[in-house]
Write an enzyme that holds these catalytic residues in place. Sequence first.
Site, mmCIF file in Angstrom:
data_model
loop_
_atom_site.group_PDB
_atom_site.id
_atom_site.type_symbol
_atom_site.label_atom_id
_atom_site.label_comp_id
_atom_site.label_asym_id
_atom_site.label_seq_id
_atom_site.Cartn_x
_atom_site.Cartn_y
_atom_site.Cartn_z
ATOM 1 C CB SER A 162 19.048 13.926 87.832
ATOM 2 O OG SER A 162 19.693 15.067 87.327
ATOM 3 C CG ASP A 260 23.780 17.335 93.468
ATOM 4 O OD1 ASP A 260 24.229 17.983 92.501
ATOM 5 O OD2 ASP A 260 22.693 16.710 93.428
ATOM 6 C CG HIS A 292 23.727 15.101 90.317
ATOM 7 N ND1 HIS A 292 22.576 15.516 90.958
ATOM 8 C CD2 HIS A 292 23.350 14.819 89.046
ATOM 9 C CE1 HIS A 292 21.570 15.497 90.121
ATOM 10 N NE2 HIS A 292 22.009 15.065 88.948
#
Length: 323
Positions: A162, A260, A292
């Site tokens: 991320s 995601d 995610h």
Amino acid sequence: MDSKEVALDLFPYLKVYKDGTLERVAGVEVVPPGLDPETNVLSKDIVIVPETGVSARIYRSNLATEHQKLPLVVYFHGGAFCVASPAFPNYHNNLNKLVAEANIVALSVGYRLVPEHPLPTAYEDSWSALQWVASHKDEEGNHEAWIKNYAEFKNVFLAGDSAGANIAHHLALRIKESNLGHKLQIRGIGMIHPYFWGTNPIGSEMSDRLRKDLVDKWWLYVCPSDKGCDDPLINPFVDGSPDLAGLACDRTLVIVAEKDILKDRGMLYYDELVKSGWKGKAEIMETEGEDHVFHIFNPECDKAKSLIKRLASFINQGKAPVE
């Protein structure tokens, strides 16, 4: 009380109250370092930049020996630049598993968080961590024995999930323009569910306005600027962004998850990297049916184990022979 009215709910990360106080609702738990009995991986916490207090958690196998130099993975955790730390249980467990699977030394960087430390602090802290690693090639300095004795500087990898994958991207571009590349050879970058974004929606963002608005809101809080979601920090394809051909590594692995909202940005990154004229080898992996950073929150599922195995394989396939 009025003073505790919520001014901004940055779900699922934090709440900002009208009296100016802040409450993080995710990523706040911590676990101590030490020997993990499940993986037989050792870890300890170290301060790497005393001037700023930037710290890291360093990992190695309990079976590692000093005559066997291992790849070094510098890891940057996720959390939208505003939550989590290397001591967050999910990240600590994730690093234990990766170190055991890949047989590496890992340095998980504790960069400082927004809003107390506005961007680009996270990038600067992460850069200073790389500079600190490189300083171990000098005769004297603030040296850590686990880096000096166990790590192979010809086999350095950057990895993150991320926001951490975003950081890894920017550092790999910066290395190209610095003398750091003479001390460290960045063999590859592992980017898990990279946090890239943009003002104009693409792919699933066009039909999922709720999550599009949510991610817009995150970034505009984290980095309030006149460029908005087209700031080059978050959108690597806008005018003024560095050329992807300048990525200072030999190989890149981009991992995306089917459900995601950031998936299309990760796939676009892979496509643009391939087309950029970059001389390295790019790979992409998509995990079906997952969202995610699922591997952080559900590490025992088969797909999380497959993700860690793929990242470990990427590291070991990309390392240079040690003389």
